[in-house]
Write a protein that holds these residues in place. Structure first.
Motif, PDB file in Angstrom:
ATOM      1  N   GLY A 110      -2.735   6.005   2.562  1.00 21.19           N
ATOM      2  CA  GLY A 110      -1.469   5.684   3.229  1.00 21.19           C
ATOM      3  C   GLY A 110      -1.405   6.211   4.638  1.00 21.19           C
ATOM      4  O   GLY A 110      -2.250   6.986   5.090  1.00 21.19           O
ATOM      5  N   HIS A 111      -0.390   5.729   5.345  1.00 20.43           N
ATOM      6  CA  HIS A 111      -0.038   6.247   6.666  1.00 20.43           C
ATOM      7  C   HIS A 111      -0.888   5.794   7.839  1.00 20.43           C
ATOM      8  O   HIS A 111      -0.478   5.933   8.970  1.00 20.43           O
ATOM      9  CB  HIS A 111       0.016   7.768   6.672  1.00 20.43           C
ATOM     10  CG  HIS A 111       1.205   8.274   5.928  1.00 20.43           C
ATOM     11  ND1 HIS A 111       2.436   7.688   6.034  1.00 20.43           N
ATOM     12  CD2 HIS A 111       1.349   9.299   5.067  1.00 20.43           C
ATOM     13  CE1 HIS A 111       3.291   8.328   5.271  1.00 20.43           C
ATOM     14  NE2 HIS A 111       2.661   9.306   4.657  1.00 20.43           N
ATOM     15  N   ASP A 112      -2.076   5.294   7.639  1.00 19.49           N
ATOM     16  CA  ASP A 112      -2.847   4.844   8.797  1.00 19.49           C
ATOM     17  C   ASP A 112      -3.516   3.533   8.425  1.00 19.49           C
ATOM     18  O   ASP A 112      -4.302   3.489   7.488  1.00 19.49           O
ATOM     19  CB  ASP A 112      -3.904   5.901   9.156  1.00 19.49           C
ATOM     20  CG  ASP A 112      -4.599   5.577  10.478  1.00 19.49           C
ATOM     21  OD1 ASP A 112      -4.285   4.531  11.090  1.00 19.49           O
ATOM     22  OD2 ASP A 112      -5.467   6.371  10.892  1.00 19.49           O
ATOM     23  N   ARG A 151       0.823  -1.200   0.000  1.00 13.87           N
ATOM     24  CA  ARG A 151       0.000   0.000   0.000  1.00 13.87           C
ATOM     25  C   ARG A 151       0.862   1.257   0.000  1.00 13.87           C
ATOM     26  O   ARG A 151       0.587   2.225  -0.715  1.00 13.87           O
ATOM     27  CB  ARG A 151      -0.897  -0.006   1.229  1.00 13.87           C
ATOM     28  CG  ARG A 151      -1.765   1.211   1.316  1.00 13.87           C
ATOM     29  CD  ARG A 151      -2.235   1.451   2.721  1.00 13.87           C
ATOM     30  NE  ARG A 151      -1.134   1.835   3.600  1.00 13.87           N
ATOM     31  CZ  ARG A 151      -1.277   1.994   4.907  1.00 13.87           C
ATOM     32  NH1 ARG A 151      -2.430   1.767   5.474  1.00 13.87           N
ATOM     33  NH2 ARG A 151      -0.259   2.369   5.640  1.00 13.87           N
ATOM     34  N   GLU A 152       1.919   1.249   0.817  1.00 14.09           N
ATOM     35  CA  GLU A 152       2.765   2.452   0.896  1.00 14.09           C
ATOM     36  C   GLU A 152       3.473   2.719  -0.439  1.00 14.09           C
ATOM     37  O   GLU A 152       3.584   3.870  -0.863  1.00 14.09           O
ATOM     38  CB  GLU A 152       3.787   2.313   2.029  1.00 14.09           C
ATOM     39  CG  GLU A 152       3.167   2.320   3.429  1.00 14.09           C
ATOM     40  CD  GLU A 152       2.516   3.653   3.821  1.00 14.09           C
ATOM     41  OE1 GLU A 152       2.862   4.698   3.229  1.00 14.09           O
ATOM     42  OE2 GLU A 152       1.643   3.643   4.705  1.00 14.09           O
ATOM     43  N   LEU A 153       3.941   1.659  -1.094  1.00 18.74           N
ATOM     44  CA  LEU A 153       4.636   1.866  -2.366  1.00 18.74           C
ATOM     45  C   LEU A 153       3.666   2.323  -3.448  1.00 18.74           C
ATOM     46  O   LEU A 153       3.991   3.192  -4.269  1.00 18.74           O
ATOM     47  CB  LEU A 153       5.364   0.586  -2.792  1.00 18.74           C
ATOM     48  CG  LEU A 153       6.491   0.122  -1.852  1.00 18.74           C
ATOM     49  CD1 LEU A 153       7.157  -1.128  -2.410  1.00 18.74           C
ATOM     50  CD2 LEU A 153       7.522   1.227  -1.642  1.00 18.74           C
ATOM     51  N   ILE A 154       2.467   1.750  -3.443  1.00 17.03           N
ATOM     52  CA  ILE A 154       1.462   2.170  -4.431  1.00 17.03           C
ATOM     53  C   ILE A 154       1.030   3.606  -4.158  1.00 17.03           C
ATOM     54  O   ILE A 154       0.849   4.411  -5.076  1.00 17.03           O
ATOM     55  CB  ILE A 154       0.252   1.204  -4.434  1.00 17.03           C
ATOM     56  CG1 ILE A 154       0.686  -0.145  -5.007  1.00 17.03           C
ATOM     57  CG2 ILE A 154      -0.907   1.782  -5.232  1.00 17.03           C
ATOM     58  CD1 ILE A 154      -0.389  -1.223  -4.982  1.00 17.03           C
ATOM     59  N   SER A 155       0.909   3.931  -2.885  1.00 23.70           N
ATOM     60  CA  SER A 155       0.536   5.301  -2.533  1.00 23.70           C
ATOM     61  C   SER A 155       1.601   6.297  -3.025  1.00 23.70           C
ATOM     62  O   SER A 155       1.285   7.362  -3.553  1.00 23.70           O
ATOM     63  CB  SER A 155       0.306   5.372  -1.016  1.00 23.70           C
ATOM     64  OG  SER A 155       0.630   6.622  -0.510  1.00 23.70           O
ATOM     65  N   ASN A 156       2.870   5.934  -2.895  1.00 19.27           N
ATOM     66  CA  ASN A 156       3.928   6.807  -3.409  1.00 19.27           C
ATOM     67  C   ASN A 156       3.883   6.913  -4.927  1.00 19.27           C
ATOM     68  O   ASN A 156       4.091   7.991  -5.496  1.00 19.27           O
ATOM     69  CB  ASN A 156       5.300   6.282  -2.978  1.00 19.27           C
ATOM     70  CG  ASN A 156       5.579   6.558  -1.512  1.00 19.27           C
ATOM     71  OD1 ASN A 156       4.862   7.308  -0.868  1.00 19.27           O
ATOM     72  ND2 ASN A 156       6.621   5.939  -0.994  1.00 19.27           N
ATOM     73  N   ALA A 157       3.610   5.786  -5.585  1.00 15.85           N
ATOM     74  CA  ALA A 157       3.524   5.790  -7.048  1.00 15.85           C
ATOM     75  C   ALA A 157       2.368   6.686  -7.491  1.00 15.85           C
ATOM     76  O   ALA A 157       2.471   7.455  -8.455  1.00 15.85           O
ATOM     77  CB  ALA A 157       3.335   4.366  -7.561  1.00 15.85           C
ATOM     78  N   VAL A 217       5.376   4.937   8.042  1.00 20.95           N
ATOM     79  CA  VAL A 217       6.775   4.853   7.639  1.00 20.95           C
ATOM     80  C   VAL A 217       6.966   4.975   6.142  1.00 20.95           C
ATOM     81  O   VAL A 217       8.063   5.172   5.676  1.00 20.95           O
ATOM     82  CB  VAL A 217       7.400   3.544   8.115  1.00 20.95           C
ATOM     83  CG1 VAL A 217       7.742   3.647   9.567  1.00 20.95           C
ATOM     84  CG2 VAL A 217       6.474   2.389   7.849  1.00 20.95           C
ATOM     85  N   GLY A 218       5.897   4.848   5.380  1.00 22.63           N
ATOM     86  CA  GLY A 218       6.002   5.083   3.951  1.00 22.63           C
ATOM     87  C   GLY A 218       6.990   4.150   3.283  1.00 22.63           C
ATOM     88  O   GLY A 218       6.957   2.931   3.479  1.00 22.63           O
ATOM     89  N   PHE A 219       7.892   4.732   2.540  1.00 21.68           N
ATOM     90  CA  PHE A 219       8.842   3.977   1.737  1.00 21.68           C
ATOM     91  C   PHE A 219       9.552   2.891   2.545  1.00 21.68           C
ATOM     92  O   PHE A 219       9.789   1.783   2.063  1.00 21.68           O
ATOM     93  CB  PHE A 219       9.862   4.947   1.140  1.00 21.68           C
ATOM     94  CG  PHE A 219      10.956   4.274   0.389  1.00 21.68           C
ATOM     95  CD1 PHE A 219      10.751   3.834  -0.912  1.00 21.68           C
ATOM     96  CD2 PHE A 219      12.188   4.051   0.987  1.00 21.68           C
ATOM     97  CE1 PHE A 219      11.769   3.187  -1.605  1.00 21.68           C
ATOM     98  CE2 PHE A 219      13.205   3.408   0.290  1.00 21.68           C
ATOM     99  CZ  PHE A 219      12.997   2.977  -1.007  1.00 21.68           C
TER     100      PHE A 219
HETATM  101 MG    MG Z   1       4.339   7.673   0.995  1.00 19.21          MG
END
Ligand code: MG
Ligand code: ADP
Length: 623
Positions: free
Chosen positions: A254-256, A35-41, A127-129
């Motif tokens: 993301g994030h939660d 989820r975090e990587l897709i959210s960054n993308a 923590v994201g990435f």
């Molecule tokens: Mg992120």
């Protein structure tokens, strides 16, 4: 340094610590890496789409923005690839080698060794990435900025142990590919069904197509199919959106990884048209009270479906900084800048609407879903209190949402509203009584409450740091004055007044004696109308700072002028009787000082001379 060189760099100290923590404490939520990587993308695609409006060359022919999830069972890798904005070498160093938040260090200091608690905190921390390192023992990033030549691609690689490698390389297409080299026991993520279900669970509502290979081994080159909805959820009619959709969209931001507590989705049509989809989280992010005020994320501004920027600061006042979600305006110009947002009438209107929606939502929760409101209050009550001071237009609404501990409530639970209080006021009572102290126990045990309690008058008990500050502004609610039980003189009814006057007259010599003995340490000594059981208490003037607050501020290095308090005494108390009876001046001196000192201690003021205090107590006990 040659900017093209292959180099090995160390992470910032905090990054290394976060990495360590992440890899050791996120086990129960491993899958959020995806989820975090897709959210960054998705963020990267959003950024490109926005920048390409002013600079179409950035997208060129390749205008279909998308996110691909690929895997390779033999190499044991998972890759998330996007054709978004990409990163330059400097971007990579700044964004992936650093954790920007100033709260990070404090966050780390606050962690306990308890892994469960830690992973819960991490969930809020977002923590994201770095979540990639929960399942991967090596992560490789290939990225090329949209504006850069093929030769200016960058490769970043790290095993998450403190260093990373940076190298220039040729990359044909713009965008970013993040490749995870899975740890030995993480093979479950190499299955098509698993990745599909994770995308559905966490990323269905990402507004760009997420594509997965059609066949079982997910290698690049195979046929791709889009598996998510890829439309802007908030732009759909409410009637078509299920609760699961709303929750899913929240999580895809993301994030939660907790479900949101509640949300409000509205469309305004007219001279100005916009959509707001606002969420209340169930738990605070770690940095809400620390770095959280300066650097606010979580509310995204879109203009006609195009993401423009994180604009929480422009669209919400600070006291609502816990709100997350989306604002989509039909009218703002796409070339809007942060500066323009700051002084724009349209933005003011949107902001006003956001505040109203959030306060409406809170009212509704408070009215219909007490448990949820209690959760909200626990997480964000202290943040909301800032609104009493900072939002004069909505002061009464915000005040109505406050919850207090009370002399009539259960222990320290903050459950009593000002309306509850007013509904229970006694006939003839014209003020809302409050007292503030450093802790709940100190507030509940304040000697200043005794006579109010004896009369059955409820007192609200405040003990958060922010309360004194808030009380400075909150003078009134629905026409009722808020009065601090430790300040000013208690209003007395006629009978009380007479009793008080008689008592004062009778005690005159005693009062004078105490005053003489205490000299400059008090500005006056008088008979108290507040006390029942205790021998003494301090009485502050209305504008005096509470002693516990003065102490805290002094400890924090602020110059707070000394005030000389009024000492109130209870002539019926045995200590006062004893003082009256004694002819020994030294003993009378001890007793007088003790009366003052215990009043100070009860009010949270420090003892000027603890050793002398203890000697006096011991002399008294021994005598
Ligand atoms: Mg992120
Ligand atoms: P956040 O998303 O909250 O900023 P992350 O740790 O998830 O934090 O990501 C850190 C930063 O790395 C992002 O802000 C972004 O600048 C950069 N980044 C991460 N992934 C990508 C990507 N796929 N494309 C472009 N930049 C990215």
């Amino acid at each position: 340094m040659n900017a093209n060189a292959t180099e090995t760099r160390k992470f910032e100290a905090e990054v290394a610590q976060v990495l360590h923590l992440v890899t050791h404490s996120l086990y129960s939520h491993k899958e959020i890496f995806l989820r975090e990587l897709i959210s960054n993308a998705s963020d990267a695609c959003d950024k490109l789409r926005f920048q390409a409006i002013a600079e179409p060359a950035l997208t060129g022919e390749d205008t279909d923005l998308h996110i691909d999830v690929l895997w390779d069972p033999e190499a044991r890798t998972i890759s998330v690839r996007d054709n978004g904005i990409g990163m330059t070498r400097e971007d990579v160093i700044a964004n992936i080698g650093t954790i920007a938040s100033s709260g990070t260090r404090k966050f780390l200091e606050n962690l306990s060794g308890d892994q469960k608690a830690d992973s819960r905190l991490i969930g809020q921390f977002g923590v994201g990435f770095y979540a990639a390192f929960v399942v991967a023992d090596k992560v490789t990033v290939h990225t090329r900025h949209a504006g850069a030549d093929a030769s200016q691609g960058v490769k970043w690689e790290s095993d998450g142990k403190g260093e990373y490698l940076l190298e220039n390389e040729t990359i044909e297409a713009r965008g970013t590919t993040v490749t995870l080299h899975l740890k030995d026991d993480e093979d479950e993520f190499l299955k098509a069904w698993k990745l599909r279900s994770l995308v559905h669970q966490y990323s269905d509502h990402v507004a760009f197509p997420i594509r997965l290979p059609k066949d079982e081994d997910g290698k690049p080159g195979t046929d791709l199919e889009t598996i998510n909805d890829a439309s802007a959820l908030w732009a759909r009619p409410k009637s078509e959106i299920s609760d699961e959709d709303y929750v899913g969209f929240y999580k895809s931001m993301g994030h939660d990884f907790n479900d949101p507590l509640a949300w409000t989705h509205n469309r305004v049509e007219g001279k100005q048209s916009f959509t707001t989809l606002l969420y209340l989280p169930a738990q605070p992010p770690f940095d809400l009270m620390m770095g959280g005020r300066d650097e606010r994320k979580g509310l995204k501004l879109y203009i006609k479906r195009v993401f423009v920027m994180d604009a929480a600061e422009q669209l919400l006042p600070a006291y609502l900084r816990f709100v997350r979600g989306v604002v989509d305006s039909d009218d703002l110009p796409l070339n809007v800048s942060r500066e323009l947002l700051q002084q724009n009438r349209q933005v003011d209107r949107i902001r006003g609407a956001c505040v109203k929606r959030v306060l409406d939502l809170l009212d509704k929760l408070a009215r219909d879903e007490g448990d949820k409101y209690a959760t909200f209050w626990k997480a964000f009550g202290n943040t909301l209190k800032e609104g009493v001071v900072e939002d004069p237009d909505n002061r009464e609404r915000v005040a109505g949402l406050l919850r207090f501990a009370s002399t009539s409530g259960e222990a320290a639970a903050q459950t009593v509203s000002l309306d509850d209080y007013i509904g229970r006021m006694q006939a003839g009572q014209d003020a809302i009584w409050v007292i503030s102290a450093e802790t709940h126990a100190a507030a509940a045990g304040s000697p200043q409450l005794e006579s109010l309690k004896a009369k059955g008058i409820e007192v609200l008990l405040l003990s958060d740091r922010i309360d004194e500050w808030m009380l400075g502004t909150l003078n009134e609610y629905k026409g009722k004055r808020l009065r601090n039980a430790s300040k000013g003189e208690l209003p007395l009814d006629a009978a009380d007044k007479e009793k008080q006057e008689t008592a004062s007259k009778q005690a005159e010599p005693l009062l004078k004696r105490i005053k003489d003995l205490l000299g400059e340490r008090v500005s006056d000594v008088r008979v108290s109308s507040r006390l029942v059981d205790s021998p003494s208490c301090l009485a502050l003037a209305d504008h005096d700072m509470a002693p516990h607050l003065a102490r805290l501020l002094r400890e924090a290095g602020q110059a707070i002028p000394d005030t000389t308090p009024v000492l109130e005494v209870n002539p019926g108390h045995p200590l006062l009787k004893r003082l009256e009876a004694t002819t020994d001046d030294a003993a009378a001196g001890d007793l007088s000082q003790l009366l003052l000192e215990q009043a100070e201690v009860a009010a949270g003021a420090p003892l000027a001379d603890p050793a002398a205090f203890l000697k006096r107590v011991n002399r008294l006990i021994a005598s």
